[in-house]
Write a protein that holds these residues in place. Structure first.
Motif, PDB file in Angstrom:
ATOM      1  N   GLY A 287     115.729 -22.646   6.697  1.00  0.00           N
ATOM      2  CA  GLY A 287     116.653 -23.248   7.340  1.00  0.00           C
ATOM      3  C   GLY A 287     116.144 -23.606   8.801  1.00  0.00           C
ATOM      4  O   GLY A 287     116.212 -24.639   9.146  1.00  0.00           O
ATOM      5  N   GLY A 288     115.328 -22.720   9.459  1.00  0.00           N
ATOM      6  CA  GLY A 288     114.613 -22.922  10.601  1.00  0.00           C
ATOM      7  C   GLY A 288     113.617 -24.020  10.144  1.00  0.00           C
ATOM      8  O   GLY A 288     113.482 -25.189  11.303  1.00  0.00           O
ATOM      9  N   ILE A 289     112.816 -24.163   9.410  1.00  0.00           N
ATOM     10  CA  ILE A 289     111.883 -25.201   8.972  1.00  0.00           C
ATOM     11  C   ILE A 289     112.699 -26.509   8.967  1.00  0.00           C
ATOM     12  O   ILE A 289     112.168 -27.534   9.233  1.00  0.00           O
ATOM     13  CB  ILE A 289     110.981 -24.987   7.759  1.00  0.00           C
ATOM     14  CG1 ILE A 289     110.155 -23.896   7.774  1.00  0.00           C
ATOM     15  CG2 ILE A 289     110.198 -26.296   7.401  1.00  0.00           C
ATOM     16  CD1 ILE A 289     109.609 -23.445   6.641  1.00  0.00           C
ATOM     17  N   SER A 290     113.690 -26.725   8.180  1.00  0.00           N
ATOM     18  CA  SER A 290     114.645 -27.942   8.090  1.00  0.00           C
ATOM     19  C   SER A 290     115.022 -28.299   9.541  1.00  0.00           C
ATOM     20  O   SER A 290     115.135 -29.465   9.666  1.00  0.00           O
ATOM     21  CB  SER A 290     115.661 -27.734   7.123  1.00  0.00           C
ATOM     22  OG  SER A 290     116.494 -28.555   7.080  1.00  0.00           O
ATOM     23  N   LEU A 291     115.616 -27.430  10.267  1.00  0.00           N
ATOM     24  CA  LEU A 291     116.123 -27.659  11.629  1.00  0.00           C
ATOM     25  C   LEU A 291     114.879 -28.203  12.523  1.00  0.00           C
ATOM     26  O   LEU A 291     115.048 -29.335  12.917  1.00  0.00           O
ATOM     27  CB  LEU A 291     116.567 -26.499  12.377  1.00  0.00           C
ATOM     28  CG  LEU A 291     117.735 -26.710  13.424  1.00  0.00           C
ATOM     29  CD1 LEU A 291     118.561 -27.320  13.155  1.00  0.00           C
ATOM     30  CD2 LEU A 291     117.973 -25.132  14.149  1.00  0.00           C
ATOM     31  N   LEU A 292     114.077 -27.660  12.454  1.00  0.00           N
ATOM     32  CA  LEU A 292     112.671 -28.081  13.431  1.00  0.00           C
ATOM     33  C   LEU A 292     112.333 -29.482  12.780  1.00  0.00           C
ATOM     34  O   LEU A 292     111.957 -30.409  13.777  1.00  0.00           O
ATOM     35  CB  LEU A 292     111.787 -27.350  13.603  1.00  0.00           C
ATOM     36  CG  LEU A 292     111.762 -25.806  14.016  1.00  0.00           C
ATOM     37  CD1 LEU A 292     110.673 -24.912  13.747  1.00  0.00           C
ATOM     38  CD2 LEU A 292     112.013 -25.998  15.707  1.00  0.00           C
ATOM     39  N   TYR A 293     112.081 -29.758  11.559  1.00  0.00           N
ATOM     40  CA  TYR A 293     111.596 -30.950  10.976  1.00  0.00           C
ATOM     41  C   TYR A 293     112.664 -32.212  11.256  1.00  0.00           C
ATOM     42  O   TYR A 293     112.213 -33.169  11.728  1.00  0.00           O
ATOM     43  CB  TYR A 293     111.477 -30.786   9.502  1.00  0.00           C
ATOM     44  CG  TYR A 293     111.020 -32.018   8.782  1.00  0.00           C
ATOM     45  CD1 TYR A 293     109.607 -32.471   9.065  1.00  0.00           C
ATOM     46  CD2 TYR A 293     111.814 -32.790   8.010  1.00  0.00           C
ATOM     47  CE1 TYR A 293     109.120 -33.851   8.452  1.00  0.00           C
ATOM     48  CE2 TYR A 293     111.274 -33.948   7.409  1.00  0.00           C
ATOM     49  CZ  TYR A 293     110.077 -34.517   7.684  1.00  0.00           C
ATOM     50  OH  TYR A 293     109.514 -35.613   6.855  1.00  0.00           O
ATOM     51  N   THR A 294     113.932 -31.918  10.963  1.00  0.00           N
ATOM     52  CA  THR A 294     114.795 -32.847  11.278  1.00  0.00           C
ATOM     53  C   THR A 294     114.882 -33.146  12.706  1.00  0.00           C
ATOM     54  O   THR A 294     115.134 -34.178  13.359  1.00  0.00           O
ATOM     55  CB  THR A 294     116.160 -32.323  10.906  1.00  0.00           C
ATOM     56  OG1 THR A 294     116.102 -31.960   9.415  1.00  0.00           O
ATOM     57  CG2 THR A 294     117.298 -33.374  10.746  1.00  0.00           C
TER      58      THR A 294
END
Length: 397
Positions: free
Chosen positions: A24-31
């Motif tokens: 979830g953190g990776i997805s949030l940072l990437y987006t």
């Protein structure tokens, strides 16, 4: 072995949670990074648009531009995905995007709020007309975020909500399947117990008949007969677990009374068992007598354990126009209020011996089989406890 399985299960849950948080953190940072890049691109597009407007106005006024430059025209006319409002230096609207409703443009307060919102989202761009005689004349471009940019900002949170929903549904499905599996195991165990008890009870019946033909104290044989009859009731109860259980109208006074009379002869001398059911008018409810007697016996046994060898158990029947109440009260050690609901959970017990299944089984019989309720009415440490069974009352036709 069970402890190790519990440890591994706990570790697996922790690992799943950590992996979910990391993803979830990776997805949030990437987006968010993609959204920042798109924001910078839109700011760059607006800057190009402002420069194009300056160039067109300068060349038109100087007479150099006879034919519109296709590139400049494209920059000006195709900027249709970013909401904007263009005003003069006096904040009078000179142009606005089709994405802005007319009711905002026509309403001064709404227009001011919209301009303030755009200013918070992006720094306004100024288009100066310095080549005009009144070189203080200029336009201001107020612009906001495009629909795509807003979607990118909200997408990670929507994604996290979807992931959380799937995890929750998966957890519920896992718990449900595990619960069903445990139910099947307990039902199978109960039916197998009933089957295994069938042979010795049949044998005991034969031995009792043999003793009746011998020169022995028949009073003792009668009591043995009662105990065997009670054991056969228990076998019947185990055989009914997990099966469709028919409910029939029954006299609650008599059903509860039979359990009380049997129990009264098998309690310590310093314990008094009182019952009011035989002295009041009969009340009726739809029950399965074999299973409901089990509930009453479990409640009396629980009270007897709380008395620790001396005290009083009071079984009381009462009713109103809709319900029948069976209260089992003791003068025992009492239950802390924090445990009033926990005592009905499987495995919960305060005794050094026991599996903590009596009251949980009673709750299941009352609530699932009889659609009734069972709960602690009152309890005080050192003074005793009252547990109530509530059933829907029926009337003789």
């Amino acid at each position: 072995m069970k402890l190790r399985r519990d440890i591994f299960s706990f570790r697996n849950r922790v690992v799943v949670i950590i992996v979910g948080v990391v993803l979830g953190g990776i997805s949030l940072l990437y987006t968010n990074n993609m959204a920042q890049q798109l924001k910078e691109k839109e700011q760059h597009d607006v800057a190009l648009w402002a420069h194009a407007m300056e160039r067109v106005n300068r060349e038109v006024l100087s007479g150099k531009l006879q034919v519109q430059d296709p590139l400049v025209e494209d920059l000006i006319s195709n900027n249709n995905n970013i909401p904007f409002i263009i005003t003069n230096q006096n904040l009078e609207v000179v142009n606005y995007s089709h994405l802005i409703p007319e009711e905002i443009i026509d309403h001064p307060d709404k227009l001011r709020r919209q301009i303030e919102k755009f200013t918070e989202e992006n720094t306004p761009r100024t288009v100066r007309f310095w080549w005009r005689p009144d070189n203080n004349y200029y336009h201001i471009i107020f612009y906001g975020k495009s629909a795509l940019l807003k979607s990118l900002y909200y997408f990670p949170y929507i994604q996290l909500l979807v992931i959380a929903a799937f995890i929750t549904l998966g957890f519920i499905a896992f718990r449900s399947s595990k619960h069903d599996e445990q139910n099947r195991v307990w039902i199978g165990l109960a039916k197998e117990t009933a089957h295994q008890l069938g042979t010795p009870t049949s044998s005991l019946l034969g031995w009792i008949e043999y003793l009746r033909a011998q020169n022995v104290d028949q009073t003792a044989v009668d009591e043995m007969q009662k105990d065997l009859a009670h054991l056969m009731k228990i076998v019947d109860r185990f055989s009914k677990i997990g099966s469709e259980t028919p409910l029939t109208p029954a006299n609650i006074n008599e059903v509860v009374g039979e359990s009380v009379m049997y129990f009264r002869k098998r309690i310590p001398r310093n314990v008094t068992l009182e019952y009011n059911g035989l002295a009041i008018a009969p009340v009726q409810a739809n029950i399965n007598s074999a299973l409901f007697e089990w509930v009453v016996e479990n409640l009396m046994k629980n009270s007897l354990d709380a008395l620790q060898g001396h005290g009083t158990i009071d079984v009381k029947i009462s009713s109103d126009d809709r319900n029948v109440m069976i209260d089992v009260r003791d003068t025992g050690k009492g239950i802390p209020k924090s445990n009033w609901k926990r005592i009905f959970e499987p495995g919960f017990t305060t005794k050094t011996r026991g599996w903590g299944l009596g009251l949980s089984l009673s709750r299941r019989i009352v609530e699932e089989y009889h659609q009734g309720k069972i709960f602690v009415v009152d309890s005080e440490i050192g003074k005793g406890t009252t547990i109530r069974v509530l059933l829907k009352r029926t009337f003789a036709g």
